[in-house]
Design a protein around this motif. Structure first.
Motif, PDB file in Angstrom:
ATOM      1  N   PHE A 136     -15.243 -31.125   6.300  1.00  0.00           N
ATOM      2  CA  PHE A 136     -16.435 -30.850   5.935  1.00  0.00           C
ATOM      3  C   PHE A 136     -16.758 -29.388   6.109  1.00  0.00           C
ATOM      4  N   ILE A 137     -16.911 -28.863   7.272  1.00  0.00           N
ATOM      5  CA  ILE A 137     -17.108 -27.591   7.781  1.00  0.00           C
ATOM      6  C   ILE A 137     -15.878 -26.729   8.123  1.00  0.00           C
ATOM      7  N   VAL A 138     -15.064 -27.591   8.580  1.00  0.00           N
ATOM      8  CA  VAL A 138     -13.948 -26.709   8.387  1.00  0.00           C
ATOM      9  C   VAL A 138     -13.752 -25.667   7.223  1.00  0.00           C
ATOM     10  N   ALA A 139     -13.400 -26.578   6.416  1.00  0.00           N
ATOM     11  CA  ALA A 139     -13.644 -25.396   5.017  1.00  0.00           C
ATOM     12  C   ALA A 139     -14.564 -24.828   4.812  1.00  0.00           C
ATOM     13  N   GLY A 140     -15.971 -25.159   5.153  1.00  0.00           N
ATOM     14  CA  GLY A 140     -16.740 -24.362   4.576  1.00  0.00           C
ATOM     15  C   GLY A 140     -17.060 -23.043   5.395  1.00  0.00           C
ATOM     16  N   THR A 141     -16.541 -23.021   6.532  1.00  0.00           N
ATOM     17  CA  THR A 141     -16.377 -21.767   7.258  1.00  0.00           C
ATOM     18  C   THR A 141     -15.000 -20.913   6.665  1.00  0.00           C
ATOM     19  N   PHE A 142     -14.479 -21.612   6.974  1.00  0.00           N
ATOM     20  CA  PHE A 142     -13.366 -20.694   5.963  1.00  0.00           C
ATOM     21  C   PHE A 142     -13.450 -20.567   4.939  1.00  0.00           C
ATOM     22  N   ALA A 143     -14.372 -20.884   4.371  1.00  0.00           N
ATOM     23  CA  ALA A 143     -15.390 -20.226   3.104  1.00  0.00           C
ATOM     24  C   ALA A 143     -15.785 -19.401   3.055  1.00  0.00           C
ATOM     25  N   GLY A 144     -16.854 -19.064   4.175  1.00  0.00           N
ATOM     26  CA  GLY A 144     -17.921 -17.941   4.745  1.00  0.00           C
ATOM     27  C   GLY A 144     -16.948 -17.040   5.243  1.00  0.00           C
ATOM     28  N   VAL A 145     -15.319 -17.097   5.482  1.00  0.00           N
ATOM     29  CA  VAL A 145     -15.360 -16.545   6.288  1.00  0.00           C
ATOM     30  C   VAL A 145     -14.717 -15.435   4.487  1.00  0.00           C
ATOM     31  N   ALA A 146     -14.257 -16.490   3.106  1.00  0.00           N
ATOM     32  CA  ALA A 146     -13.708 -15.621   2.473  1.00  0.00           C
ATOM     33  C   ALA A 146     -14.355 -14.836   1.812  1.00  0.00           C
ATOM     34  N   PRO A 187       0.807  -1.274   0.221  1.00  0.00           N
ATOM     35  CA  PRO A 187       0.070  -0.453   0.012  1.00  0.00           C
ATOM     36  C   PRO A 187       0.661   0.929  -0.415  1.00  0.00           C
ATOM     37  N   PHE A 188       2.052   0.947   0.655  1.00  0.00           N
ATOM     38  CA  PHE A 188       3.209   2.414   0.626  1.00  0.00           C
ATOM     39  C   PHE A 188       3.648   2.773  -0.698  1.00  0.00           C
ATOM     40  N   PHE A 189       3.212   2.044  -1.691  1.00  0.00           N
ATOM     41  CA  PHE A 189       3.901   2.567  -3.507  1.00  0.00           C
ATOM     42  C   PHE A 189       3.110   2.148  -4.041  1.00  0.00           C
ATOM     43  N   ALA A 190       1.994   0.804  -4.103  1.00  0.00           N
ATOM     44  CA  ALA A 190       0.397   0.429  -5.250  1.00  0.00           C
ATOM     45  C   ALA A 190      -0.582   1.462  -5.055  1.00  0.00           C
ATOM     46  N   GLY A 191      -0.721   1.581  -6.170  1.00  0.00           N
ATOM     47  CA  GLY A 191      -2.141   2.791  -6.896  1.00  0.00           C
ATOM     48  C   GLY A 191      -3.108   2.028  -5.542  1.00  0.00           C
ATOM     49  N   SER A 192      -3.940   2.601  -6.156  1.00  0.00           N
ATOM     50  CA  SER A 192      -5.502   2.174  -5.815  1.00  0.00           C
ATOM     51  C   SER A 192      -6.569   0.493  -6.943  1.00  0.00           C
ATOM     52  N   TYR A 193      -6.328   1.150  -8.359  1.00  0.00           N
ATOM     53  CA  TYR A 193      -6.510  -0.227  -8.820  1.00  0.00           C
ATOM     54  C   TYR A 193      -5.938  -1.126  -8.592  1.00  0.00           C
ATOM     55  N   ALA A 194      -4.358  -1.189  -8.350  1.00  0.00           N
ATOM     56  CA  ALA A 194      -3.809  -2.811  -7.563  1.00  0.00           C
ATOM     57  C   ALA A 194      -3.631  -3.114  -6.766  1.00  0.00           C
ATOM     58  N   LEU A 195      -4.567  -2.079  -5.953  1.00  0.00           N
ATOM     59  CA  LEU A 195      -4.920  -2.796  -4.512  1.00  0.00           C
ATOM     60  C   LEU A 195      -5.591  -3.439  -4.508  1.00  0.00           C
ATOM     61  N   SER A 196      -7.142  -3.591  -4.886  1.00  0.00           N
ATOM     62  CA  SER A 196      -7.956  -3.163  -5.115  1.00  0.00           C
ATOM     63  C   SER A 196      -8.077  -5.115  -5.348  1.00  0.00           C
ATOM     64  N   VAL A 197      -6.722  -5.103  -6.592  1.00  0.00           N
ATOM     65  CA  VAL A 197      -7.270  -6.350  -7.569  1.00  0.00           C
ATOM     66  C   VAL A 197      -5.872  -7.084  -6.039  1.00  0.00           C
ATOM     67  N   GLY A 198      -5.140  -6.736  -5.405  1.00  0.00           N
ATOM     68  CA  GLY A 198      -4.024  -7.778  -4.770  1.00  0.00           C
ATOM     69  C   GLY A 198      -5.434  -8.035  -3.384  1.00  0.00           C
ATOM     70  N   SER A 199      -6.511  -7.448  -2.934  1.00  0.00           N
ATOM     71  CA  SER A 199      -7.823  -7.649  -2.354  1.00  0.00           C
ATOM     72  C   SER A 199      -8.291  -9.018  -2.366  1.00  0.00           C
ATOM     73  N   GLU A 200      -8.915  -8.435  -3.873  1.00  0.00           N
ATOM     74  CA  GLU A 200      -9.688  -9.823  -4.266  1.00  0.00           C
ATOM     75  C   GLU A 200      -8.496 -11.000  -4.636  1.00  0.00           C
ATOM     76  N   ILE A 201      -7.402 -11.100  -4.849  1.00  0.00           N
ATOM     77  CA  ILE A 201      -6.825 -11.833  -4.973  1.00  0.00           C
ATOM     78  C   ILE A 201      -7.217 -12.838  -3.440  1.00  0.00           C
ATOM     79  N   LEU A 202      -6.151 -11.833  -2.929  1.00  0.00           N
ATOM     80  CA  LEU A 202      -6.911 -12.602  -1.130  1.00  0.00           C
ATOM     81  C   LEU A 202      -7.667 -12.917  -0.692  1.00  0.00           C
ATOM     82  N   VAL A 203      -8.592 -12.781  -1.113  1.00  0.00           N
ATOM     83  CA  VAL A 203      -9.916 -13.309  -0.926  1.00  0.00           C
ATOM     84  C   VAL A 203     -10.163 -14.591  -1.305  1.00  0.00           C
ATOM     85  N   PHE A 204      -9.487 -14.445  -2.477  1.00  0.00           N
ATOM     86  CA  PHE A 204      -9.603 -16.402  -3.035  1.00  0.00           C
ATOM     87  C   PHE A 204      -8.509 -16.742  -2.928  1.00  0.00           C
ATOM     88  N   VAL A 205      -7.233 -16.236  -2.579  1.00  0.00           N
ATOM     89  CA  VAL A 205      -6.323 -17.332  -1.718  1.00  0.00           C
ATOM     90  C   VAL A 205      -7.390 -18.044  -0.282  1.00  0.00           C
TER      91      VAL A 205
END
Length: 633
Positions: A510-520, A325-343
């Motif tokens: 299954f419950i553990v995986a579903g819960t973490f998917a819910g967090v994402a 965030p100290f050197f990347a632009g807003s678009y790059a950070l939004s893309v980065g946030s989306e990638i993190l969610v899908f991680v």
């Protein structure tokens, strides 16, 4: 009464094409064990090629000849794909073949747009069947009667081929036991190729026969493939008769569901599939699988916790990400946030597939439920973002508790199909319960708290949650629960002999995986500021599968790399070219062929080749030097 009869006839006419496509998929899976995701693409290609040929060759002979030639041309393309692509990966984990055919599907979608354009195409009327027939005072298209009679004819021809020819006997034998057929000296390569070509021919014929009934469009593949999977599973994998009966059942449910129960018309078919799988897991006409297949997560090198140096490297990577965030632009950070969610989403699915050995085709259900859970809290209770992020994922957990209880009673492809059925049920409820979910319009205005409203703030929030989530999932892998789960995955009998209950252990996973998917999912809702039914839809589940397989199914943390590579590539391609699916599909196919163990699996193999085991046994163990054990990082 007359109206109901006409509706029933319409359902039977639809069943004919559905049966053709489903029987082809069932035959292919029964012999080759390939879940051919590209089957819908061949159906679509059959329609497009038939449209072109019938446009050039008029008259009865030209029309019907074009239908046949189009099916043969597409069958030849299918055989070519089997020889060039699938033969190279028959020994890879089964799901990699699904990934390869998914890549082909993406490529075909852009290719048909490139060749035929994006507009829907209207094919000619079938010569001799252009009019309608008066029946009980109502007019029924004459072409429907042709299709209704075609279904039993094709069923009879397939029965003759499979029961009265040597080739058919070999195919039926291979459906029951491929190893036995190979031991008798049968050339499996050509048997597989011929079966694949026949299956593709049936799919293309089903598509070609649709051009007098409906428009030809580049969305035909996805619209048919889900129904075809449902038909094949209800009928029983490898059973042509089962496909015929199930096609009629599904088509009639569709035809009457819209009249009798319009509020849940989209759910009925999947409820039927779920009910069949729960009562009879191998389908109405299928048989229990006699062959013992390797679990999804079984790999070739022992897993181990990270060394101190590896932990330092991961910490450095997280620190670098936190500095973005100290050197990347807003678009790059939004893309980065989306990638993190899908991680995090991919990591949760990876935990279920690799550690639990359970391949879910409907993991998006828990991602979407988590998103809706957060949205409900914000919109109906006025909850702040912090509370919504904590409580919202509980809806994903609840879904995993209910759906998982049924799913873990099955295994293999039937487990995968039941997860798909539950995901479609959840999607249908979100789509049709307009008063609560907003239906297709979704729920808007799900914005983060002021301190996380900037791209920088949300990126840090996402990074913190995802880092903790992935770390917890990894800790679970090496916990007693993780060892018990791996034991249940590798050998149910041995696990139960030492007191590990397979069902309850896998249900907990299954419950553990579903819960973490819910967090994402909850995080995703605040990132986008909205929630739509698409968050629970099949494409989201497929994206998760691709990420996991791309990273490496036999690794501990491969999904993290797979999610970063796939999501970044997809977003970048969409901004650079209109043919992003063609390029992305090509990249996926190349990666599957070049790295059948995934990116991380390939890198780990490379590391072990460069550092072979020392004579005293120290150092990394090389892959393939012994019995099957688990793989690397």
């Amino acid at each position: 009464m007359e109206f109901l009869l006409v509706q029933a006839l319409s359902g039977l006419a639809s069943a004919a094409s559905l049966f053709l496509v489903a029987s082809g998929l069932s035959i292919i899976f029964g012999v080759t064990r390939i879940v051919n995701f590209a089957h819908g693409a061949f159906y679509m290609l059959g329609a497009y090629v038939a449209f072109t040929l019938t446009d050039r060759f008029a008259g009865p002979l030209g029309f019907w000849g074009s239908i046949l030639v189009a099916s043969l041309v597409v069958a030849a393309l299918g055989a070519l794909m089997e020889m060039v692509l699938l033969r190279r990966i028959y020994h890879a984990p089964e799901l990699f073949q699904l990934l390869a055919t998914f890549g082909v599907t993406l490529m075909v979608q852009d290719l048909v747009v490139l060749i035929w354009g994006a507009e829907d195409l209207m094919g000619p009327r079938a010569p001799g069947f252009a009019g309608a027939v008066e029946l009980f005072g109502r007019r029924v298209p004459a072409y429907d009667f042709l299709l209704i009679s075609l279904g039993p004819i094709v069923l009879g021809l397939l029965w003759l081929v499979f029961h009265r020819t040597r080739w058919g006997v070999l195919v039926r034998a291979a459906t029951q036991d491929r190893e036995m057929v190979a031991s008798l000296g049968v050339n499996q390569k050509w048997l597989f190729t011929s079966v694949f070509a026949l299956g593709v021919f049936l799919a293309a014929l089903g598509g070609a026969l649709q051009i007098p009934r409906t428009t030809v469009s580049h969305a035909m593949d996805l619209s048919i493939i889900v129904e075809v999977f449902v038909v094949v599973v209800i009928g029983g994998l490898g059973s042509v008769t089962g496909a015929f009966v199930a096609a009629i059942l599904v088509s009639e449910l569709n035809a009457f569901g819209i009249l009798i129960l319009p509020q849940i018309s989209m759910v009925i078919v999947f409820l039927a599939m779920a009910a069949v799988l729960v009562v009879r897991p191998w389908g109405l006409f299928g048989k229990p699988d006699a062959t013992v297949r390797a679990a999804t997560g079984v790999a070739i090198r022992p897993w181990r916790p990270m060394s101190g140096m590896e932990r330092a490297a991961v910490a450095a990577a997280v620190a670098v990400a936190a500095a973005l965030p100290f050197f990347a632009g807003s678009y790059a950070l939004s893309v980065g946030s989306e990638i993190l969610v899908f991680v995090l989403f991919a990591a949760s699915l990876h935990f279920l597939m690799t550690v639990g050995g359970l391949a879910s085709f409907g993991h998006a259900a828990y991602f979407g439920l988590g998103a809706y859970g957060a949205a409900f809290l914000v919109k109906y209770l006025g909850a702040p973002m912090e509370a919504a992020l904590l409580v919202g994922p509980l809806l994903g957990l609840a879904g995993a508790v209910v759906f998982g209880w049924f799913c873990v009673r099955l295994s293999g492809v039937y487990f995968a199909m039941l997860t798909l059925a539950f995901a479609q049920i959840a999607w249908s409820v979100a789509f049709q319960w307009v008063e609560v979910t907003g239906g297709d319009n979704g729920m808007l205005g799900i914005w983060p708290a002021s301190w996380a409203a900037t791209p920088q703030g949300f990126f840090w929030l996402a990074l913190a949650i995802v880092t903790v989530g992935v770390a917890l999932l990894r800790m679970l892998v090496f916990s007693p629960f993780g060892f018990g789960l791996r034991a249940a995955r590798d050998s149910t009998l041995r696990a139960e002999a030492i007191g590990i209950d397979r069902k309850s252990t896998q249900w907990a996973a299954f419950i553990v995986a579903g819960t973490f998917a819910g967090v994402a999912g909850a995080l995703f809702a605040f990132l986008k500021g909205s929630v739509f039914p698409e968050n629970l839809a099949i494409p989201t589940s497929v994206d998760g599968l691709v990420m996991v397989l791309l990273g490496g199914i036999e690794t501990v943390s491969g999904a993290v790399i797979g999610a970063i590579v796939y999501k970044a590539l997809a977003i970048w391609l969409m901004s650079k070219t209109e043919l992003s699916k063609l390029v992305l599909g090509g990249v996926i196919v190349l990666l599957v062929v070049a790295f059948p163990k995934g990116i991380v699996g390939f890198l780990e193999d490379l590391r072990h080749r460069l550092r072979p085991p020392r004579p005293n046994g120290a150092g990394p163990q090389a892959a393939g030097y012994g019995a099957k054990v688990e793989a690397a990082e």
